[in-house]
Design a protein around this motif. Structure first.
Motif, short mmCIF file in Angstrom:
data_model
loop_
_atom_site.label_atom_id
_atom_site.label_comp_id
_atom_site.label_asym_id
_atom_site.label_seq_id
_atom_site.Cartn_x
_atom_site.Cartn_y
_atom_site.Cartn_z
N UNK A 142 0.85 -1.19 0.00
CA UNK A 142 0.00 0.00 0.00
C UNK A 142 0.88 1.24 0.00
N UNK A 143 0.53 2.22 -0.79
CA UNK A 143 1.26 3.49 -0.79
C UNK A 143 0.85 4.35 0.39
N UNK A 144 1.59 5.43 0.60
CA UNK A 144 1.32 6.31 1.74
C UNK A 144 -0.07 6.91 1.68
N UNK A 145 -0.52 7.29 0.49
CA UNK A 145 -1.85 7.88 0.35
C UNK A 145 -2.94 6.91 0.80
N UNK A 146 -2.82 5.66 0.39
CA UNK A 146 -3.81 4.65 0.80
C UNK A 146 -3.81 4.45 2.31
N UNK A 147 -2.62 4.43 2.89
CA UNK A 147 -2.52 4.27 4.34
C UNK A 147 -3.10 5.48 5.08
N UNK A 148 -2.89 6.68 4.52
CA UNK A 148 -3.45 7.88 5.14
C UNK A 148 -4.98 7.87 5.08
N UNK A 149 -5.52 7.43 3.95
CA UNK A 149 -6.98 7.35 3.83
C UNK A 149 -7.55 6.38 4.85
N UNK A 150 -6.80 5.33 5.14
CA UNK A 150 -7.22 4.37 6.16
C UNK A 150 -7.03 4.96 7.55
N UNK A 151 -5.89 5.62 7.76
CA UNK A 151 -5.55 6.13 9.08
C UNK A 151 -6.49 7.19 9.60
N UNK A 152 -7.05 8.02 8.72
CA UNK A 152 -7.94 9.09 9.18
C UNK A 152 -9.21 8.52 9.80
N UNK A 153 -9.53 7.28 9.50
CA UNK A 153 -10.68 6.62 10.13
C UNK A 153 -10.42 6.38 11.62
N UNK A 154 -9.15 6.37 11.99
CA UNK A 154 -8.77 6.15 13.39
C UNK A 154 -8.62 7.47 14.15
N UNK A 155 -8.18 8.51 13.46
CA UNK A 155 -7.97 9.80 14.11
C UNK A 155 -7.35 10.80 13.17
#
Length: 321
Positions: A142-155
């Motif tokens: 996964x690229x950083x953008x995909x991980x960021x899109x996932x991460x914002x669901x956490x905080x």
């Protein structure tokens, strides 16, 4: 694998208004610092069954996907080791999103050094480390953008923590991404990032022995009563130009309007830091309670640390990254 999960400070925070979804629109500058937890992530594959033989329903509430369990431990006995911990929720989110056909155990060990409930994004940095670690271990690419899109669901702070850790942890083997970096202008709820040149200086951190509710601070603020707001673009220019007068002038955290009045220990810590430590600028990070002071001289900052470390147990002298 082990990931260094770095803390952050807010060089400025401006609250623009409240959104229809209940969140607040913000504009701020965030900077990562050389204070970190060590987050070790281990994956133990269940070899007893092949993925296509697994049952469709998870056998118990601690299992994610089709048979992934999570075991989290820390060096602080009072920290939760279940879904109340952001790192645990990060592992759950990764498992449910990308690995529903796998079975095994995710083991997470967190060696905490970042103060808890401090306005330094310690929980968010731990969650980011788990996302990055599992991405590497499971070879999801996964690229950083995909991980960021996932991460914002956490905080809201998780995307910034991901960006910094991606830039600072070479063992993650992420392809270079322009969103990686240790200093950024953040907008939206804090998840929209524009990377800028990082600030180079020394940082004195001191956390009073209290916890502050971020929701209470935002909920208690009177936005119309805020008179002093940061000029974010001027602050960014000051960082680019190494103009420390311009930097200190535009370092404003509007959340201080509430927190300094409601929590006397924050005000006391900030006043003592200014009077005794004489930093270039002293400011509260996030919604508090941690106060930090900036120094261009390591010697001067170290002397201030020696004077102030007796005031609050969780006092550190580190540098920006």
């Amino acid at each position: 694998m082990t990931v260094n999960a770095y803390a952050k400070i807010n060089l400025s925070i401006d609250v623009i208004g409240k959104r229809p979804d209940g969140y607040h629109e913000v504009l701020m500058v965030m900077q990562q610092i050389d204070l970190f937890d060590k987050v070790t992530v281990k994956w133990i594959e269940d070899q007893s069954e092949k993925p296509d033989q697994k049952q469709e329903t998870a056998p118990n509430p601690n299992q994610m996907g089709k048979g992934i369990s999570i075991n989290l431990s820390t060096n602080l006995p009072f920290l939760p080791d279940d879904h109340r911990n952001l790192a645990y929720r990060a592992a759950s989110l990764m498992a449910e999103t990308y690995c529903r056909n796998r079975a095994g155990e995710i083991r997470i060990k967190i060696e905490k050094r970042i103060p808890v409930s401090a306005g330094l994004a310690g929980g968010s940095s731990n969650a980011a480390a788990v996302l990055l670690g599992l991405n590497r271990i499971w070879e999801l690419d996964l690229g950083l953008t995909s991980l960021m899109d996932l991460g914002v669901k956490l905080g809201a702070d998780v995307p910034f923590c991901l960006a910094g850790q991606a830039a600072l942890n070479e063992n993650l083997c992420l392809q270079w991404d322009e969103r990686a970096g240790t200093c950024a202008v953040a907008s939206g709820i804090g998840e929209q990032l524009e990377q800028i040149k990082p600030l180079k200086c020394w940082v004195l951190l001191s956390k009073p022995p209290i916890a502050v509710s971020t929701a209470q601070v935002y909920g208690g603020m009177d936005l119309a009563a805020i008179k002093n707001r940061p000029n974010t673009m001027e602050l960014v220019c000051g960082i680019k130009e190494h103009n420390y007068h311009k930097i200190s002038k535009n370092m404003v955290n509007v959340l201080e309007n509430y927190s300094l009045k409601e929590y006397s220990s924050i005000m006391y810590t900030k006043n003592k830091m200014v009077e005794t430590g004489k930093p270039m600028k002293a400011l509260m990070s996030g919604s508090g309670p941690t106060v930090f002071g900036l120094y261009t001289s390591r010697k001067k900052g170290k002397e201030a640390f020696e004077r102030l470390k007796y005031m609050n147990k969780e006092t550190f002298f580190i540098k920006t990254l």
